[in-house]
Design a protein around this motif. Sequence first.
Motif, short mmCIF file in Angstrom:
data_model
loop_
_atom_site.label_atom_id
_atom_site.label_comp_id
_atom_site.label_asym_id
_atom_site.label_seq_id
_atom_site.Cartn_x
_atom_site.Cartn_y
_atom_site.Cartn_z
N ARG A 19 0.81 -1.23 0.00
CA ARG A 19 0.00 0.00 0.00
C ARG A 19 0.84 1.27 0.00
NH1 ARG A 19 -4.38 -2.03 4.42
NH2 ARG A 19 -5.12 -3.79 3.18
N THR A 20 1.91 1.29 0.78
CA THR A 20 2.76 2.48 0.82
C THR A 20 3.39 2.74 -0.55
OG1 THR A 20 3.22 2.17 3.16
CG2 THR A 20 4.76 3.54 1.94
N GLU A 23 0.74 4.05 -2.89
CA GLU A 23 0.42 5.45 -2.55
C GLU A 23 1.53 6.38 -3.02
OE1 GLU A 23 -1.91 8.27 -1.92
OE2 GLU A 23 -2.71 6.36 -1.21
N LYS A 24 2.78 5.92 -2.93
CA LYS A 24 3.90 6.75 -3.40
C LYS A 24 3.85 6.89 -4.93
CE LYS A 24 8.75 7.71 -2.86
NZ LYS A 24 10.04 7.31 -2.35
#
Length: 121
Positions: A19-20, A23-24
Motif C-alpha cells: 500500500r505504501t 500510494e507513493k
Amino acid sequence: MFAYKSIDAYIADQPVEYRTTLEKIRTTIQKAAPEARECISYGMPAFKMGWPLVYFALFSKHIGFYPTASGVREFAKELITYKTSKGAIQFPLDNPIPFDIIKKITEFRVEENREKLWKKK
C-alpha cells in the motif's frame, strides 16, 4: 474482478505490504500531473487529462505502469532493464520502484496531452 470506485478503494484492497508503494506511485503521478483527474479505468488506478495519461496496477510479481505506447517508446533506453510491451512497463516487486522514471514519463505524457488539447481548440 472487483469494481473499484476510487484509487483509495483500490489501494485499500491491496496487500498491506504494498500500500505504501502504491500510494507513493500515486503521489508521484499527482505531483507530475497536478491538472490530471484521478479515476478507475479498466479496473486500475488511472489519471486522465483530456485523454488517458497513465495507469498503474499491482500484480503478484510486479507493478504494471501503463503510460500508453508513446511513453514506453520515448523512454525505451531508460527502460532497457524492465520488461515492456507496446504500452506497458513491469516494475518487479523485488526491486526498488523507479519513481524518478515514473515522474519523467508522466511529465512527458502531460506535455503530449497538452499538445492534443491545444490542437483541438
